[in-house]
Design a protein around this motif. Structure first.
Motif, PDB file in Angstrom:
ATOM      1  N   PHE A 513       4.085 -28.460  22.356  1.00 12.65           N
ATOM      2  CA  PHE A 513       3.644 -27.445  21.408  1.00 12.65           C
ATOM      3  C   PHE A 513       4.205 -26.078  21.802  1.00 12.65           C
ATOM      4  O   PHE A 513       4.649 -25.872  22.928  1.00 12.65           O
ATOM      5  CB  PHE A 513       2.118 -27.364  21.354  1.00 12.65           C
ATOM      6  N   ASN A 514       4.134 -25.140  20.849  1.00 13.52           N
ATOM      7  CA  ASN A 514       4.657 -23.797  21.080  1.00 13.52           C
ATOM      8  C   ASN A 514       3.587 -22.738  21.336  1.00 13.52           C
ATOM      9  O   ASN A 514       3.872 -21.704  21.914  1.00 13.52           O
ATOM     10  CB  ASN A 514       5.510 -23.341  19.889  1.00 13.52           C
ATOM     11  N   GLU A 518      -1.988 -24.744  18.435  1.00 13.49           N
ATOM     12  CA  GLU A 518      -1.580 -26.136  18.227  1.00 13.49           C
ATOM     13  C   GLU A 518      -2.321 -27.114  19.123  1.00 13.49           C
ATOM     14  O   GLU A 518      -2.307 -28.328  18.859  1.00 13.49           O
ATOM     15  CB  GLU A 518      -0.073 -26.266  18.472  1.00 13.49           C
ATOM     16  N   THR A 547      -2.330 -30.908   9.114  1.00 13.58           N
ATOM     17  CA  THR A 547      -1.217 -31.720   9.629  1.00 13.58           C
ATOM     18  C   THR A 547       0.084 -31.352   8.935  1.00 13.58           C
ATOM     19  O   THR A 547       1.167 -31.375   9.546  1.00 13.58           O
ATOM     20  CB  THR A 547      -1.511 -33.216   9.408  1.00 13.58           C
ATOM     21  N   HIS A 549       1.317 -28.669   8.293  1.00 10.39           N
ATOM     22  CA  HIS A 549       1.986 -27.468   8.815  1.00 10.39           C
ATOM     23  C   HIS A 549       2.464 -27.622  10.265  1.00 10.39           C
ATOM     24  O   HIS A 549       2.965 -26.665  10.849  1.00 10.39           O
ATOM     25  CB  HIS A 549       1.035 -26.268   8.718  1.00 10.39           C
ATOM     26  N   ARG A 550       2.321 -28.814  10.810  1.00  8.03           N
ATOM     27  CA  ARG A 550       2.828 -29.039  12.166  1.00  8.03           C
ATOM     28  C   ARG A 550       4.361 -29.057  12.127  1.00  8.03           C
ATOM     29  O   ARG A 550       4.985 -29.488  11.165  1.00  8.03           O
ATOM     30  CB  ARG A 550       2.334 -30.382  12.702  1.00  8.03           C
ATOM     31  N   GLY A 551       4.947 -28.571  13.210  1.00 10.01           N
ATOM     32  CA  GLY A 551       6.397 -28.580  13.309  1.00 10.01           C
ATOM     33  C   GLY A 551       7.020 -27.227  13.120  1.00 10.01           C
ATOM     34  O   GLY A 551       8.119 -26.973  13.610  1.00 10.01           O
ATOM     35  N   GLY A 552       6.338 -26.340  12.427  1.00  7.92           N
ATOM     36  CA  GLY A 552       6.871 -24.993  12.247  1.00  7.92           C
ATOM     37  C   GLY A 552       6.037 -24.006  13.042  1.00  7.92           C
ATOM     38  O   GLY A 552       5.490 -24.316  14.096  1.00  7.92           O
ATOM     39  N   PHE A 554       2.990 -22.896  13.395  1.00  9.19           N
ATOM     40  CA  PHE A 554       1.724 -23.463  12.953  1.00  9.19           C
ATOM     41  C   PHE A 554       0.695 -22.382  12.627  1.00  9.19           C
ATOM     42  O   PHE A 554       0.111 -22.376  11.534  1.00  9.19           O
ATOM     43  CB  PHE A 554       1.193 -24.407  14.043  1.00  9.19           C
TER      44      PHE A 554
END
Length: 607
Positions: A513-514, A518, A547, A549-552, A554
């Motif tokens: 995660f960033n 998250e 869910t 919005h995960r990956g960008g 967040f």
């Protein structure tokens, strides 16, 4: 003459402490028996207000030394600034090191560190008789302007100034001894009103002795008594020489001064009906309030003394150092505030310094961190001085104080907390205390941990590095995506002295995660949204909403979604959004495992 800082060696628990500032004010903080009273008494010894006893000498702890043996030398040394007239009278520079030292079996003496002739025969010539001075003049081929003793001494002093010099300790000129700062000590929990009155009026007594309208008559009487004693002393010296012919020179030089003549000032009080009050049997509170009134009156006295001194002479007033030993003991909060007001008023006077030994967090937090001295007993049972200072950089004290104030760290926190947790900004600053309590079962404060937000601030990283350098424990906790932030690059963290394995936590990185947001599950986010940010027409938030919005980025994406879809209320920002989620968590298991581990590591650091 102004004392700016002092050091002590071989005095009670002060085996060797250095650079204690004398400021406006200086705060001495620390636990009981940490050395606060010893520091105040050492200051009194330096200024001639304390009579050294064998019990004041530090026990030696050197390997191989006899058990229970006290040190043979006790010394307190200070850095003094001389005014223009003092420099002109003595020929010394503006800044002078002066110490009061007592060798075993010898009386204490004041000395200064400076140049003097390498030839010891040219030392202390003012003590020599006329015949001895004449012999020296002949030996060095010095020709005085006249036959008098003063002519001989003047010529020899001029010759001594041109002779080869060495830097060493030597007797302090009498004119500087008379210009040493005066001490006004106000005691702590055992302060009696009589003592406070005597201390205050002693200052008046000394002021009146310096009054030119009285000084002439006082000096005249002192001179007459001195002359009479000198006649008796001459007879005594002749008698000694007759019976001890191995001693060629015997002299006694009487000194008479009325300076120490003020002894007592008993205080008597009575009630409205005329009934006298025995203060020895009154409560501590009333005694302290009377003493407090005396201290307050002393502030006006000091101010008037400075004005009067300025009118009488071009010389600067003698520095007054007011000393308080736990002044807030036995006082309620209102009177504690009065103490602080008195101290501030006294500190505002240009030739007054104040030194306060206290446990009061209000006093500790009310001054610049550079003026706080933390005293504690080290492993050897000797006092250790802790100051957040860096001698390699001028002005660092001021710089550190500015940074600490900017990031919201109080002086008491800087001195007493065991570990410092640095986070990025308000999001973490609001939420982590709740998460820590839920995870560990106690607050950050109870664990001895101070939290502050960096705000992506270079100064905060500077503070973290500075605390590490001063042996404070620090952990930096930032989002994984902050590795790209110039302030948190690896090389900068290493330069700040942080251990990348134990003192830096990248939130989310271990799980790919960033950022902090998250770490919480989509189900937890849905629960929080349904609790705080209701959708219209009873539509429920679901885990799938988050869910998606995960990956960008967040946190930014779900904040936008909630603001757009919530019916009445929505979070004010990322910090408010995460705080809302945290308030819905109920058990230790609800805290993300990565945070639980980080908190456990943090507690280990703090302990």
């Amino acid at each position: 003459m102004n004392l700016t800082r002092f050091s002590a060696r071989g005095f009670r628990s002060l085996a060797s402490v250095e650079d204690i500032p004398v400021s406006s004010p200086t705060i001495l903080a620390g636990h009981n028996d940490g050395g606060k009273s010893a520091v105040l008494t050492a200051l009194a010894f330096l200024l001639g207000d304390h009579r050294l006893t064998d019990e004041d000498r530090t026990y030696e702890q050197a390997e191989g030394s006899a058990g229970g043996r006290r040190c043979s030398s006790t010394a307190v040394e200070g850095d003094f600034c001389l005014d223009a007239m003092e420099q002109a009278a003595t020929g010394l520079p503006q800044t002078v090191r002066i110490r009061r030292i007592s060798e075993e079996g010898q009386p204490p003496q004041w000395q200064y560190f400076g140049s003097r002739p390498a030839d010891s025969r040219l030392h202390d010539m003012s003590r020599l008789l006329k015949g001895q001075l004449a012999e020296l003049a002949a030996e060095f081929s010095v020709f005085p302007d006249g036959p008098r003793r003063d002519d001989l001494l003047q010529a020899l002093n001029a010759y001594a100034a041109t002779a080869p010099q060495v830097e060493q300790w030597q007797p302090l000129p009498k004119e500087l001894q008379e210009r040493l700062p005066r001490l006004l000590p106000f005691g702590g929990k055992d302060e009696r009103p009589d003592d406070a009155v005597r201390t205050a009026l002693s200052s008046c007594y000394e002021t009146y002795l310096e009054d030119e309208t009285l000084q002439g008559r006082v000096r005249e009487i002192e001179t007459e008594i001195t002359q009479r004693l000198e006649k008796e002393a001459d007879s005594l010296c002749r008698h000694i020489r007759q019976h001890c012919r191995e001693f060629v020179g015997v002299q006694v030089k009487p000194e008479v001064s009325f300076k120490g003549g003020f002894k007592r000032a008993p205080l008597e009080v009575s009630k409205a009906d005329g009934e006298p009050v025995d203060l020895t049997r009154s409560g501590q509170g009333s005694n302290r309030r009377i003493a407090l009134a005396v201290w307050e009156w002393t502030s006006n006295l000091l101010e008037n003394s400075e004005l009067a001194a300025g009118e009488r002479s071009d010389a600067e007033p003698t520095q007054t150092i007011v000393v308080y030993d736990e002044p807030d003991t036995h006082l309620d909060y209102r009177h504690q505030r009065t103490v602080m007001d008195i101290i501030r008023k006294q500190c505002a006077l240009p030739h007054v310094s104040v030194v306060v030994a206290t446990h009061s967090m209000n006093l500790i937090d009310g001054v610049d961190i550079a003026d706080v001295v933390h005293l504690r007993l080290g492993d050897s049972g000797r006092t250790v001085v802790e100051r957040l200072a860096d001698e390699s950089h001028e002005g660092i004290d001021f710089h550190l104080g500015q940074i600490a104030s900017a990031v919201g760290l109080r002086n008491s926190v800087l001195l007493h907390e065991r570990c410092f947790l640095a986070v990025e900004g308000p999001t973490e600053q609001q939420s982590l205390p709740l998460l820590f309590r839920l995870s560990q079962g106690l607050s950050l404060q109870a664990a001895g941990i101070a939290l502050w937000a960096c705000g992506n601030n270079e100064g905060a990283l500077h503070l973290a590095g500075y605390l590490v350098k001063n042996r404070r424990t620090v952990m930096l906790m930032v989002d994984a995506d902050s590795r790209t932030n110039k302030h948190f690059r690896t090389e900068r963290l290493i330069k700040a002295g942080l251990d990348l394995d134990t003192q830096v936590t990248w939130i989310g990185e271990a799980e790919g995660f960033n950022e902090l947001e998250e770490l919480f599950t989509d189900a937890q986010w849905a629960t929080a949204a349904n609790t705080h940010w209701i959708r219209p027409e009873g539509v429920q938030w679901t885990a799938e909403d988050f869910t998606a919005h995960r990956g960008g980025k967040f946190s930014a994406h779900i904040l936008t979604m909630i603001k757009e879809q919530a019916e009445h209320t929505s979070p004010d920002g990322k910090d408010d959004m995460l705080y809302g989620l945290v308030t819905t968590l109920e058990t230790r298991e609800d805290v993300p495992s990565q945070l639980t581990k980080a908190f456990s590591d943090l507690r280990a650091l703090a302990s």
